[in-house]
Design an enzyme around this catalytic site. Structure first.
Site, PDB file in Angstrom:
ATOM      1  N   HIS A 179       0.513  -0.970   0.152  1.00 52.84           N
ATOM      2  CA  HIS A 179       0.093   0.394   0.537  1.00 52.84           C
ATOM      3  C   HIS A 179       0.615   0.924  -0.020  1.00 52.84           C
ATOM      4  O   HIS A 179      -0.091   2.406  -0.224  1.00 52.84           O
ATOM      5  CB  HIS A 179      -0.814  -0.454   0.899  1.00 52.84           C
ATOM      6  CG  HIS A 179      -1.652  -1.114   0.626  1.00 52.84           C
ATOM      7  ND1 HIS A 179      -2.679  -1.714   2.463  1.00 52.84           N
ATOM      8  CD2 HIS A 179      -2.639  -1.720   0.125  1.00 52.84           C
ATOM      9  CE1 HIS A 179      -3.567  -2.654   2.218  1.00 52.84           C
ATOM     10  NE2 HIS A 179      -3.507  -2.740   0.628  1.00 52.84           N
ATOM     11  N   CYS A 199       4.682  21.245  -4.635  1.00 55.67           N
ATOM     12  CA  CYS A 199       5.696  21.402  -5.072  1.00 55.67           C
ATOM     13  C   CYS A 199       6.550  22.177  -5.796  1.00 55.67           C
ATOM     14  O   CYS A 199       6.040  23.488  -5.698  1.00 55.67           O
ATOM     15  CB  CYS A 199       5.577  20.520  -6.892  1.00 55.67           C
ATOM     16  SG  CYS A 199       7.330  20.503  -7.855  1.00 55.67           S
TER      17      CYS A 199
END
Length: 240
Positions: A122, A151
């Site tokens: 996961h 970002c």
């Protein structure tokens, strides 16, 4: 203790063990599991969405800020340390007995304990990527971000490298997990209710006769196990 001695014998006599674990492996590190009485899903939350909804791909895309509020407060445990279960498995690998740890957890504690071959079904909270340019960001970047992490190169949204509901598991990691389990002499399954698919279905690839289940509550695979322990895995491993 008789069964613990039996388990010790099985481990001592094998050098091809695979471990498959879930949230119960990390509860002794104070990371709540999902489905027990005091787990994440039983919390009465002030928000109007269920944890399943909030951890879905759709919710991430449409309510990114609320996703991150929940994610940062409920899914990240930066101060968590490996417990006896993580450390015991790392020692088994170092001794050449354990071939792989396959985990449904996203906390990175197996690696912190020293395990080298860890297949994260996961994903991991420790890996995060810009959705546009792909730049990598560590966990600290997410924690220190105000609101939605963006970002620092192109200002696009940074997404955790964790598998959300509605998203597929990484097929390469899934195939590698199948390969390890199919070749294993001993399969130890711990800290998982084996109720979440496709991960739970991995047990079906085991061909041996030393299936060991360690979980606080029964699982759908109990009738196939050679040894069953209804207890906390960290406590059991500390006896070994």
């Amino acid at each position: 203790m008789v069964d613990a001695e039996k388990l010790k014998d099985v481990i001592n006599n094998s050098d091809n063990i695979v471990f498959f674990g879930g949230a119960g492996v990390s509860t002794a590190s104070n990371i709540p599991d999902f489905r027990s009485a005091d787990g994440l899903y039983s919390e009465t939350s002030r928000v109007k969405y269920s944890p399943e909804e909030m951890l879905s791909h759709d919710f991430f895309m449409s309510h990114t800020e609320e996703f991150y509020e929940f994610y940062k407060s409920r899914m990240i445990y930066k101060d968590a340390k490996p417990n006896e279960a993580h450390e015991y498995l790392a020692r088994l690998e170092e001794a050449g007995k354990l071939k792989a740890v396959i985990t449904q957890n996203i906390d990175g504690l197996h690696q912190m304990a020293g395990s080298k071959t860890v297949l994260e079904l996961h994903g991991s909270v420790h890996r995060n990527y810009c959705m546009k340019c792909g730049k990598f960001f560590d966990l600290d970047y997410i924690i220190k971000s105000e609101g939605v992490p963006r970002c620092d190169k192109c200002n696009s949204i940074v997404k955790p490298d964790v598998v959300l509901y509605q998203e597929s598991l990484d097929t390469n990691i899934l195939q590698e997990s199948v390969n390890y389990i199919a070749k294993a002499d001993v399969l130890i399954v711990g800290g998982t209710s084996l109720s979440v698919y496709p991960a739970a279905g991995l047990v079906n690839y085991y061909r041996g006769d030393k299936l060991i289940l360690i979980n606080k509550t029964p699982t759908p695979y109990d009738n196939r196990a050679n040894l069953i322990f209804y207890e906390n895995i960290a406590e059991l491993f500390s006896k070994l």
